[in-house]
Design a protein around this motif. Structure first.
Motif: not given
Length: 220
Positions: A167-174
């Motif tokens: 879960d390394i994405g910068d936008t957590k609700d994408a």
């Protein structure tokens, strides 16, 4: 057995989305190299259904899919899946975070994890790949072309890799919306939560033409 084509290769977000559908239970999964190929299999009778991306909350509409649905023999959307976009850092057994100098991923994925990379692997070189799943698969090559890949967690299961960071994405609700497509057939019974997708064109291009079309929807 139901045959379902999807945007491949194995381990893509499309496959992860497909696995959430009841219709996929016991079905044959057929990875396709492109949206055009996945939909083409349905048109040719080589698959019964196809699952392809149509919209991303960060990148917007997938115009390629819209074009493919508009052109060619008719297809209909029979279901949809909204999948949360989660990226993971994957590596072969024995590779630690401190060993990573070169990473591969799709450019869209790279754009969505730049903050995490800056904070955790600031010196790593990121190489472009045709897909996130393709980057993960390439880690099985000998010699390895790079040390790690940024892909979805399902790729670790498929290719026998380790998840070094999740879960390394910068936008957590994408999210990405996928549609399940088939050849035209009998219409299902209304559910009360149905959607309709229309392909529009203007017969007469003039100022106010779009307004005239939208007005027809507004008044009804």
């Amino acid at each position: 057995m139901t045959r379902i084509s999807f945007l491949g290769p194995r381990g893509t977000f499309a496959e992860a989305a497909l696995r959430t559908l009841t219709v996929a239970d016991g079905a044959e999964f057929i990875p396709a190299e492109s949206v055009h190929a996945a939909l083409g299999m349905v048109r040719a009778g080589e698959s019964d259904l196809a699952l392809v991306p149509i919209e991303n909350s960060v990148e917007g509409a997938v115009n390629l899919t819209l074009d493919e649905l508009t052109n060619g023999s008719p297809l209909v959307i029979v279901d949809e899946v909204v999948l949360r976009v989660e990226f993971s850092l994957l590596a072969p057994e024995g590779v630690a975070l401190t060993d990573i100098d070169r990473i591969a991923t799709h450019p869209h994925a790279h754009a969505q994890v730049m903050g995490w990379l800056r904070d955790n692997l600031p010196g790593a070189v990121v190489l472009p790949a045709l897909s996130t799943a393709g980057a993960a698969a390439a880690l099985l090559e000998v010699p390895r072309p790079f040390d790690a890949a940024i892909a979805q967690g399902i790729s670790a299961e498929i290719y026998g890799l380790r998840i070094l960071a999740d879960d390394i994405g910068d936008t957590k609700d994408a999210t990405t919306r996928f549609v399940l497509v088939s050849r035209p057939g009998a219409m299902p019974e209304p559910t009360g939560a149905d959607k309709t997708t229309l392909s529009l064109f203007m017969h007469d291009d003039h100022p106010g033409a779009l307004l005239a079309i939208l007005t027809e929807f507004a008044v009804r």
